[in-house]
Design an enzyme around this catalytic site. Structure first.
Site, PDB file in Angstrom:
ATOM      1  N   PHE A 174       4.193  -0.336   5.412  1.00 38.30           N
ATOM      2  CA  PHE A 174       4.376  -0.598   5.756  1.00 38.30           C
ATOM      3  C   PHE A 174       3.993  -2.282   5.811  1.00 38.30           C
ATOM      4  CE2 PHE A 174       5.611   2.586   8.390  1.00 38.30           C
ATOM      5  CZ  PHE A 174       6.572   3.214   7.220  1.00 38.30           C
ATOM      6  N   HIS A 175       2.924  -2.467   4.562  1.00 38.43           N
ATOM      7  CA  HIS A 175       2.506  -3.404   4.386  1.00 38.43           C
ATOM      8  C   HIS A 175       2.594  -4.266   3.095  1.00 38.43           C
ATOM      9  CE1 HIS A 175      -1.332  -1.330   5.923  1.00 38.43           C
ATOM     10  NE2 HIS A 175      -0.369  -1.530   6.881  1.00 38.43           N
ATOM     11  N   PRO A 176       3.762  -5.043   3.217  1.00 38.76           N
ATOM     12  CA  PRO A 176       4.603  -5.650   1.996  1.00 38.76           C
ATOM     13  C   PRO A 176       3.245  -7.738   1.860  1.00 38.76           C
ATOM     14  CG  PRO A 176       5.900  -5.608   3.445  1.00 38.76           C
ATOM     15  CD  PRO A 176       5.310  -4.148   3.367  1.00 38.76           C
ATOM     16  N   HIS A 184       0.513  -1.204  -0.134  1.00 37.71           N
ATOM     17  CA  HIS A 184      -0.202  -0.077  -0.172  1.00 37.71           C
ATOM     18  C   HIS A 184       0.811   1.131  -0.219  1.00 37.71           C
ATOM     19  CE1 HIS A 184      -3.565  -2.361   2.031  1.00 37.71           C
ATOM     20  NE2 HIS A 184      -3.507  -2.006   0.878  1.00 37.71           N
TER      21      HIS A 184
END
Length: 535
Positions: free
Chosen positions: A470-472, A296
């Protein structure tokens, strides 16, 4: 070399997923479980004070310190890419937002042929692990390991943003976690009485005294051992000294969307072309390892305001800082109890979308980038992200050395659709800020600037001010097709004795923050592992 002995299960990574797995699997006294964490113990004070994420991200004590490759979609910029390197993993350094996503996310997985992964399948698991501050009903649970509470502060300016959202057709809601998150509300957070609540506190500490569970920190796995088509153990370094652990049952990778594909490739499992570039002999050809990276990208629009208190002013003097510290010390409330984002808004960038496709994280502060000083003027930040990006990137090793950082290439804004959502999102933000509810605060656009208007210019500006939230996910894709990395039971295709259970298995990113979905993946994995053992 230290011999760590034989285990039924070896879990690699004590983050959000690994802590859940360690708790659930070791609940069976007949199995022996080894949990390995490359980072150290979670005894750093700033892990536990919510605002301490500012001191944990970028800190080698708690963060891997990754950087992305230069990204064309960001006009050549690189980004810091925090990943937890401590017991609790990212739950020890993240934004503490409890967000399940939308029912359509998981129903979409089920429609891909992934049996058991629909919303109705996973809702009982979300409830099982939850300790909700208020509700125990068909949507929420109490008595679980993940404490979920309301934030312990409010801001007049953010209340006004909520009113402005209502003016443009985005309603106020009480709960984002019922399957449809359309609306605005203060985020619920994983805290207990103003203190961060991590996966290590909730899941690992209650299990730590079990004689069949061993937890090793500062234990970095370098590769998997494979014999006759099956994973038989792991090679690692404990406090820098070589060690080996053997497994009679299964190894479960829970090292995250960066660490899990890296370890597979170091072990000869991946795309043969990638492996050969680094002198690694392919043991199991799985070209999809490391591909399908999704994240994101948040577009950080900033608006100067008047007649409003923001953190920019409160934290600008020693007196203000002392007042903030005293409030936290006495009440565990105020700015030091803040999650990085307070107000959430889920909306559609275009009415054609069936469900909300964008998420706002609205903050009563502004700064150029994390780690830098707050601006000297009162302002708010309305970060907005595309929840379901079309762009896909990758994570691949850059060396056969396990200490070398992999290449992280998110490939943001690579499609016309993503660029259009970015432009439309900025336009919606402007509509919200022009609503009557905010008139008394006289918002003035600081970034990207009101002169930026065309689709092309807005997309370029998004590349200038966008950053990761920080949503890998997705780099060890779960699928019903033979080209996927793992099957619907999270078993690696082509090798026995190995599963992956973390955010890397998501075939498509969830429509919201990813911590809670990662833990429910681990809940589902634990149930499947136990069921398979009984057969």
């Amino acid at each position: 070399m230290q011999d760590l002995g034989h285990w039924d299960y070896v879990i690699v990574g004590a983050g959000s997923a690994g802590c859940v797995l360690a708790n659930r699997l070791s609940a069976d006294p007949d199995v022996r479980v080894l949990l390995l964490e490359a980072g150290g113990k979670d005894d750093y004070i700033w892990i536990h004070i919510p605002v301490g994420y500012l001191y944990c991200m970028g800190n080698p004590r708690t963060d891997w310190g990754y950087k992305t490759a230069p990204d064309p979609g960001l006009n050549g910029r690189t980004l810091s890419y925090p990943r937890g390197r401590v017991l609790g993993g990212c739950s020890s350094i993240n934004g503490m937002i409890y967000m399940r996503g939308q029912a359509r996310d998981y129903d979409g997985w089920r429609q891909m042929g992934l049996t058991g992964w629909g919303w109705d399948d996973l809702l009982p698991l979300f409830r099982r692990g939850e300790d909700h501050y208020e509700r125990s009903d068909e949507m929420h649970g109490q008595g679980g390991e993940t404490r979920v509470e309301q934030q312990r502060l409010s801001w007049e300016i953010l209340d006004a943003v909520q009113d402005a959202c209502a003016e443009v057709g985005i309603p106020k809601v009480e709960d984002f976690n019922g399957g449809d998150n359309f609306g605005s509300s203060y985020f619920q957070v994983t805290q207990r009485s103003g203190v961060r609540w991590t996966a290590a506190k909730g899941f690992l500490r209650p299990a730590a005294s079990r004689p069949n569970l061993r937890v090793l920190s500062k234990a970095q796995v370098s590769r998997l051992e494979v014999s006759e088509g099956r994973v038989t153990g792991v090679m690692l370094a404990v406090d820098g000294e070589p060690a080996r652990a053997r497994v009679d049952g299964e190894v479960v990778l829970s090292a995250g969307a960066i660490g899990s594909p890296q370890l597979l490739e170091l072990s000869g499992i991946g795309d043969p072309a990638v492996l050969s570039r680094h002198g690694i002999a392919p043991l199991c050809a799985r070209p999809a390892v490391g591909a399908n990276l999704q994240d994101h990208l948040q577009i950080r629009t900033i608006f100067k305001v008047k007649n409003a208190t923001t953190l920019n002013q409160l934290a600008s003097t020693w007196f203000g800082k002392a007042k903030i510290a005293a409030e936290y010390a006495l009440k565990r409330s105020g700015p030091m109890s803040m999650a990085p984002s307070q107000l959430g808004v889920f909306a559609r960038s275009d009415p054609a979308f069936e469900t909300p496709n964008i998420e706002y994280h609205v903050q009563p502060l502004s700064l150029d980038r994390f780690g830098e000083p707050l601006h000297p003027f009162p302002a708010i930040t309305a970060s907005v992200c595309n929840l379901r990006p079309e762009s896909r990137g990758h994570v691949h090793i850059t060396s056969a050395d396990p200490r070398a950082q992999p290449e992280i290439r998110p490939n943001y804004l690579a499609t016309e659709g993503d660029r259009k959502v970015a432009a439309d999102s900025i336009r919606l933000t402007r509509r919200i800020m022009q609503a009557q509810a905010l008139e008394r605060y006289s918002p003035v656009e600081h970034l990207p600037g009101s002169a930026v208007n065309s689709d092309e210019d807005l997309a370029r500006a998004a590349g200038d001010i966008g950053t990761t939230i920080f949503h890998p996910v997705g780099t060890c894709r779960m699928g019903a097709d033979e080209g996927s990395v793992v099957d619907e039971r999270l078993r690696l295709r082509g090798l026995g004795g190995l599963r992956v259970a973390d955010a890397s298995v998501m075939p498509a990113i969830t429509s919201g923050n990813t911590a809670a979905p990662t833990m429910v993946i681990a809940e589902r994995a634990a149930d499947m592992i136990r069921a398979d053992r009984r057969e």
